[in-house]
Scaffold this active site. Structure first.
Site, PDB file in Angstrom:
ATOM      1  N   ASP A 158     -39.994   1.514  -7.902  1.00 42.69           N
ATOM      2  CA  ASP A 158     -38.814   2.560  -7.828  1.00 42.69           C
ATOM      3  C   ASP A 158     -37.676   1.621  -7.329  1.00 42.69           C
ATOM      4  O   ASP A 158     -37.827   0.409  -7.243  1.00 42.69           O
ATOM      5  CB  ASP A 158     -38.869   3.798  -7.501  1.00 42.69           C
ATOM      6  CG  ASP A 158     -38.230   4.694  -8.385  1.00 42.69           C
ATOM      7  OD1 ASP A 158     -36.833   5.016  -8.152  1.00 42.69           O
ATOM      8  OD2 ASP A 158     -38.707   5.709  -8.963  1.00 42.69           O
ATOM      9  N   ASP A 180     -40.955  -5.977  -2.196  1.00 40.77           N
ATOM     10  CA  ASP A 180     -39.752  -5.661  -2.625  1.00 40.77           C
ATOM     11  C   ASP A 180     -39.587  -6.699  -3.455  1.00 40.77           C
ATOM     12  O   ASP A 180     -39.485  -7.980  -2.918  1.00 40.77           O
ATOM     13  CB  ASP A 180     -38.591  -5.686  -1.471  1.00 40.77           C
ATOM     14  CG  ASP A 180     -37.264  -5.441  -2.203  1.00 40.77           C
ATOM     15  OD1 ASP A 180     -36.829  -5.895  -2.958  1.00 40.77           O
ATOM     16  OD2 ASP A 180     -36.366  -4.964  -1.043  1.00 40.77           O
ATOM     17  N   ASP A 185     -39.534  -9.880  -0.677  1.00 35.79           N
ATOM     18  CA  ASP A 185     -40.098  -9.708   0.692  1.00 35.79           C
ATOM     19  C   ASP A 185     -41.242  -8.415   0.627  1.00 35.79           C
ATOM     20  O   ASP A 185     -41.454  -7.859  -0.294  1.00 35.79           O
ATOM     21  CB  ASP A 185     -39.154  -9.462   1.858  1.00 35.79           C
ATOM     22  CG  ASP A 185     -38.145  -8.446   1.597  1.00 35.79           C
ATOM     23  OD1 ASP A 185     -38.597  -7.410   1.382  1.00 35.79           O
ATOM     24  OD2 ASP A 185     -37.071  -8.501   1.969  1.00 35.79           O
ATOM     25  N   HIS A 199     -33.676   7.720  -4.647  1.00 36.27           N
ATOM     26  CA  HIS A 199     -34.378   7.993  -6.069  1.00 36.27           C
ATOM     27  C   HIS A 199     -35.918   7.691  -5.919  1.00 36.27           C
ATOM     28  O   HIS A 199     -36.728   8.592  -6.195  1.00 36.27           O
ATOM     29  CB  HIS A 199     -33.852   7.043  -7.094  1.00 36.27           C
ATOM     30  CG  HIS A 199     -34.459   7.310  -8.322  1.00 36.27           C
ATOM     31  ND1 HIS A 199     -35.709   7.048  -9.137  1.00 36.27           N
ATOM     32  CD2 HIS A 199     -33.899   8.100  -9.365  1.00 36.27           C
ATOM     33  CE1 HIS A 199     -35.749   7.535 -10.103  1.00 36.27           C
ATOM     34  NE2 HIS A 199     -34.734   7.968 -10.426  1.00 36.27           N
ATOM     35  N   VAL A 210     -47.946  16.957  -4.621  1.00 37.49           N
ATOM     36  CA  VAL A 210     -49.106  17.517  -5.526  1.00 37.49           C
ATOM     37  C   VAL A 210     -50.652  17.011  -5.047  1.00 37.49           C
ATOM     38  O   VAL A 210     -51.568  17.846  -5.010  1.00 37.49           O
ATOM     39  CB  VAL A 210     -48.646  17.049  -7.044  1.00 37.49           C
ATOM     40  CG1 VAL A 210     -50.118  17.404  -7.716  1.00 37.49           C
ATOM     41  CG2 VAL A 210     -47.567  17.482  -7.378  1.00 37.49           C
ATOM     42  N   SER A 348     -37.199  11.470 -14.071  1.00 40.97           N
ATOM     43  CA  SER A 348     -37.846  10.899 -13.150  1.00 40.97           C
ATOM     44  C   SER A 348     -38.459  11.510 -12.096  1.00 40.97           C
ATOM     45  O   SER A 348     -39.402  11.049 -11.283  1.00 40.97           O
ATOM     46  CB  SER A 348     -36.741  10.080 -12.379  1.00 40.97           C
ATOM     47  OG  SER A 348     -36.339   8.887 -12.943  1.00 40.97           O
TER      48      SER A 348
END
Length: 574
Positions: A158, A180, A185, A199, A210, A348
């Site tokens: 994400d 990332d 990195d 997000h 959950v 999403s």
């Protein structure tokens, strides 16, 4: 072409990218090496799938042009872009709102989970999500779970996450595994600013609500505006598989079919890894993004659309025959950067609920053959009665049950039901309500009787699920009109505090219902569930006297003519 956080395809490369380049797919044999292949075609190796006999290489535009000029025959794909569906999709830009500080907004939740993590009880959930979680029967699933996702790594691919958020403490993979791919990195911290800020943090937080003992592997492939490139998504899938993730959550998508993405997902499937993907926020029929669109085509993909708390299609959700399943995605509360929480909406955030359910189920079965067939058990467990009715009525012009699909054209396989999913697993053995420290006998009435209980008035065993007459399992207690049930519990320690907990509901808003305790060496205590027409959890504390080793716990209905219900009655030492 851009991948986006679920729902939008945004033209052009992410900010800062000057040459997205191309991805080529070449055939390889057992005798080929990565070094020789890279020398032959140029560029850099993205994927090396020896089992499939193919490799992917990333080439710059200049390298690609040079290769083509040599007349080399390869499958070539422009390095497309994917994005978060909540970014730029039909005006649904405001995907997060209602920010609260973590400390101020979730004291009881954070405290409940902290004590559970080191103790004996079912994890508490944030009160803001009660209706959503009751809809997918998450509390009922937690009541019978044993592992809560323990040992299952879930990769959240994400915008990155706020790795310093209090909600992630002790719940992330080792930092050496973080990635990332935008900054190249190991620090997938979400950069502040941008339309998609928070997000990934919110998506990861929902997985953990959950499956609270699952491990999150954060991988950043989308920038702060929710845009990213295909090569980074492929690298992320490869990395997740190679570091032991069993579930990959992709709350992103694009409207173009990318064969290299298919290859990467097939590689994940060959290693027993499940991919959960959102289907987009276009709010239109068949405008479904890839890879979520592949739920009926790729065996290890589950594409997730969004419904509201009444099982009606979310206005923003894409829909159509290619949606595999549905989960709530309207105003769900989750983590947000800087130790805050927020209400989020979009497909999403429906997808991570399914990813969390898979992690929960994966941990609850010890059979490898069952884990490799989780999608079948998941599909068979889905709830579809109310969903079929709502989607059919709202979309009767395109939804038909005479199409030979048994209504799947209308509603996919059905809506998430986590308790039913767990119970469908081969060899699954439901846990007792709260572990070995529960002093109540037959508190879930699964014996099908009132053994160990004393009853008065019109009290009976409820076994009808259609009207929700029991909270979990297959039975509950029903009181018609007025009546009570009580039990004397023994084996308590003097001068000790205990917590009495039960799930309760009534059929009418004017019905009175009381959970209480007496004869423990102090004054009678009680807590009301009067007027609670949805299942609610009520609890109270009582302290035994200096010479008391027993107590009487009771459920009492003193007024009203409609029914009341009780289930999962427990007493644990505090």
């Amino acid at each position: 072409m851009l991948f986006s956080a679920c729902g939008g395809l945004n033209g052009g490369p992410p900010a800062g990218a000057t040459d997205p380049g191309y991805i080529i797919t070449v055939k390889i044999s057992a005798s080929d090496t990565q070094e020789a292949t890279q020398q032959k075609y140029g560029g850099t190796i993205l994927s090396w799938y020896s089992d499939q006999g193919i490799a992917h290489l990333k080439l710059s535009t200049a390298e690609h042009a040079a290769l083509m000029s040599r007349g080399v025959s390869v499958q070539s794909t422009a390095n497309g872009a994917l994005s978060s569906p909540e970014v730029g999709a039909n005006g649904f830009n405001s995907w997060a709102g209602g920010f609260n500080s973590w400390a101020g907004g979730f004291n009881s939740w954070a405290g409940g989970w902290n004590s559970w993590a080191g103790g004996s009880n079912i994890p508490d959930s944030p009160g803001e999500n009660n209706k959503v979680f009751m809809q997918v029967r998450l509390p009922q699933a937690h009541a019978i779970a044993r592992k809560f996702g323990e040992g299952v790594k879930v990769a959240v691919v994400d915008t990155g996450i706020d790795t310093a958020h209090q909600g992630f403490v002790g719940r992330l993979a080792p930092s050496s595994e973080w990635r990332d791919f935008i900054e190249n990195d190991n620090n997938p911290m979400e950069p502040s600013g941008g339309s998609a800020y928070g997000h990934g943090t919110a998506a990861a937080g929902l997985v953990l609500q959950v499956a609270p003992k699952a491990t999150i592997l954060p991988i950043r492939v989308l920038n702060s505006n929710g845009q990213g490139n295909l090569d980074h998504v492929i690298l992320a899938i490869n990395h997740a598989v190679n570091t032991g993730a069993k579930i990959i959550n992709l709350s992103l998508g694009a409207f173009e079919w990318y064969q290299p993405l298919v290859d990467a997902i097939n590689f994940a499937g060959s290693r027993g890894v499940w991919v959960v993907a959102s289907v987009g926020n276009q709010g239109k029929k068949d405008e479904i993004t890839y890879p979520g669109r592949w739920g009926w085509w790729l065996s290890n993909v589950i594409g997730v659309g969004s419904v509201d708390s009444d099982d009606k299609l979310s206005k923003f959700s894409s829909f159509g025959a290619d949606v595999f399943t549905w989960a709530p995605g309207n105003d769900v509360t989750s983590y947000y950067p800087s130790n805050r929480t927020a209400k989020v909406r979009g497909t999403s955030f429906a997808a991570p609920l399914v990813a969390g359910a898979l992690a929960l189920a994966y941990s609850e079965t010890t059979y490898d053959w069952a884990r490799s067939d989780l999608k079948s058990y998941f599909q068979d467990s889905l709830e579809n009665q109310s969903l079929w009715y709502n989607l059919y009525q709202a979309n009767s012009s395109w939804c038909s049950v005479s199409d030979g699909l048994g209504g799947l054209w209308c509603h996919g396989a059905g809506r998430l039901d986590i308790e039913r999913f767990l119970r469908s697993l081969p060899g699954f053995s439901p846990a007792s309500n709260t572990g070995t420290l529960d002093f109540v006998r037959n508190g879930s009435f699964e014996s099908g009787s009132f053994a160990s209980w004393t009853t008065s008035g019109a009290v009976s065993i409820s076994w009808v699920d259609w009207w929700g007459e029991f909270f979990a399992g297959a039975n509950g207690a029903r009181i018609n009109g007025t009546g009570s049930l009580e039990q004397t519990i023994t084996g308590l320690a003097p001068n000790t505090t205990y917590t009495l907990t039960a799930w309760l509901k009534v059929d009418g808003s004017g019905e009175s219902l009381l959970l209480g305790a007496r004869n423990f060496g102090g004054s009678e205590v009680g807590v009301s569930a009067t007027g609670s027409t949805d299942w609610v959890q009520r609890s109270l504390d009582f302290k035994t006297g200096a010479n008391n080793t027993s107590a009487v716990v009771f459920i009492r209905k003193t007024a009203g003519w409609q029914a009341a219900f009780a289930d999962l009655i427990t007493v644990t030492r505090k």
